[in-house]
Scaffold this motif. Structure first.
Motif, PDB file in Angstrom:
ATOM      1  N   GLU A   2      22.050 -23.049 -15.662  1.00 61.02           N
ATOM      2  CA  GLU A   2      22.723 -22.206 -16.645  1.00 61.02           C
ATOM      3  C   GLU A   2      21.949 -20.899 -16.814  1.00 61.02           C
ATOM      4  OE1 GLU A   2      23.293 -22.276 -21.420  1.00 61.02           O
ATOM      5  OE2 GLU A   2      23.240 -24.186 -20.393  1.00 61.02           O
ATOM      6  N   GLN A   3      22.674 -19.801 -17.036  1.00 64.93           N
ATOM      7  CA  GLN A   3      22.042 -18.480 -17.129  1.00 64.93           C
ATOM      8  C   GLN A   3      21.006 -18.425 -18.258  1.00 64.93           C
ATOM      9  OE1 GLN A   3      24.722 -15.189 -17.520  1.00 64.93           O
ATOM     10  NE2 GLN A   3      23.107 -13.690 -17.391  1.00 64.93           N
ATOM     11  N   LYS A   4      21.343 -18.971 -19.411  1.00 67.36           N
ATOM     12  CA  LYS A   4      20.404 -18.941 -20.532  1.00 67.36           C
ATOM     13  C   LYS A   4      19.103 -19.657 -20.165  1.00 67.36           C
ATOM     14  CE  LYS A   4      19.712 -20.364 -25.291  1.00 67.36           C
ATOM     15  NZ  LYS A   4      20.304 -21.025 -26.465  1.00 67.36           N
ATOM     16  N   GLN A   5      19.223 -20.813 -19.525  1.00 64.44           N
ATOM     17  CA  GLN A   5      18.033 -21.565 -19.134  1.00 64.44           C
ATOM     18  C   GLN A   5      17.200 -20.782 -18.118  1.00 64.44           C
ATOM     19  OE1 GLN A   5      16.865 -24.174 -20.645  1.00 64.44           O
ATOM     20  NE2 GLN A   5      15.077 -24.227 -19.319  1.00 64.44           N
ATOM     21  N   ALA A   6      17.855 -20.072 -17.209  1.00 65.80           N
ATOM     22  CA  ALA A   6      17.138 -19.262 -16.226  1.00 65.80           C
ATOM     23  C   ALA A   6      16.348 -18.151 -16.916  1.00 65.80           C
ATOM     24  CB  ALA A   6      18.111 -18.667 -15.210  1.00 65.80           C
ATOM     25  N   VAL A   7      16.937 -17.532 -17.932  1.00 63.45           N
ATOM     26  CA  VAL A   7      16.253 -16.472 -18.671  1.00 63.45           C
ATOM     27  C   VAL A   7      15.045 -17.044 -19.406  1.00 63.45           C
ATOM     28  CG1 VAL A   7      16.470 -14.846 -20.599  1.00 63.45           C
ATOM     29  CG2 VAL A   7      18.287 -15.014 -18.895  1.00 63.45           C
ATOM     30  N   VAL A   8      15.258 -18.174 -20.081  1.00 63.59           N
ATOM     31  CA  VAL A   8      14.149 -18.809 -20.806  1.00 63.59           C
ATOM     32  C   VAL A   8      13.025 -19.145 -19.837  1.00 63.59           C
ATOM     33  CG1 VAL A   8      13.444 -20.850 -22.117  1.00 63.59           C
ATOM     34  CG2 VAL A   8      15.590 -19.696 -22.669  1.00 63.59           C
ATOM     35  N   GLN A   9      13.350 -19.745 -18.699  1.00 65.07           N
ATOM     36  CA  GLN A   9      12.317 -20.105 -17.725  1.00 65.07           C
ATOM     37  C   GLN A   9      11.564 -18.883 -17.218  1.00 65.07           C
ATOM     38  OE1 GLN A   9      14.091 -22.480 -14.632  1.00 65.07           O
ATOM     39  NE2 GLN A   9      13.834 -24.374 -15.804  1.00 65.07           N
TER      40      GLN A   9
END
Length: 101
Positions: A2-9
């Motif tokens: 998911e895009q949000k998870q990629a940003v957080v990571q």
């Protein structure tokens, strides 16, 4: 992923070991820090008229809260938020009043 998870990571990866803070706060190597310093100075310049005692400031994507000292020093109520927990940890260390959420 998911895009949000990629940003957080992404930001968590660079938040570990306080790497972002080192970049934002780097003063000994001005070439390396130039982009961050110029952006911070530009925000301060643009906010000068609005940054009055009692003004409320919401810093979305505050990172390590590099802008907090400027606003708090001018008497503003500062609240910062960021998607990455490591950034908020660094922000809370910079803003002892607990105004980084």
């Amino acid at each position: 992923m998911e895009q949000k998870q990629a940003v957080v990571q992404h930001f968590e990866k660079f938040g570990e070991g306080d790497r972002w803070s080192a970049l934002y706060d780097e003063q000994e190597d001005p070439v390396r820090a130039y982009n961050f310093v110029v952006r911070r100075e530009r925000v301060e310049e643009l906010a000068t008229d609005a940054a009055r005692p009692g003004a409320r400031v919401l810093d979305v994507g505050c990172g390590t809260a590099i802008l907090a000292p400027y606003f708090v020093g001018r008497g503003c109520e500062y609240c910062g938020t960021d998607i990455a927990p490591h950034m908020i940890e660094a922000a809370r260390a910079r803003v002892p009043s607990g105004r980084a959420q």
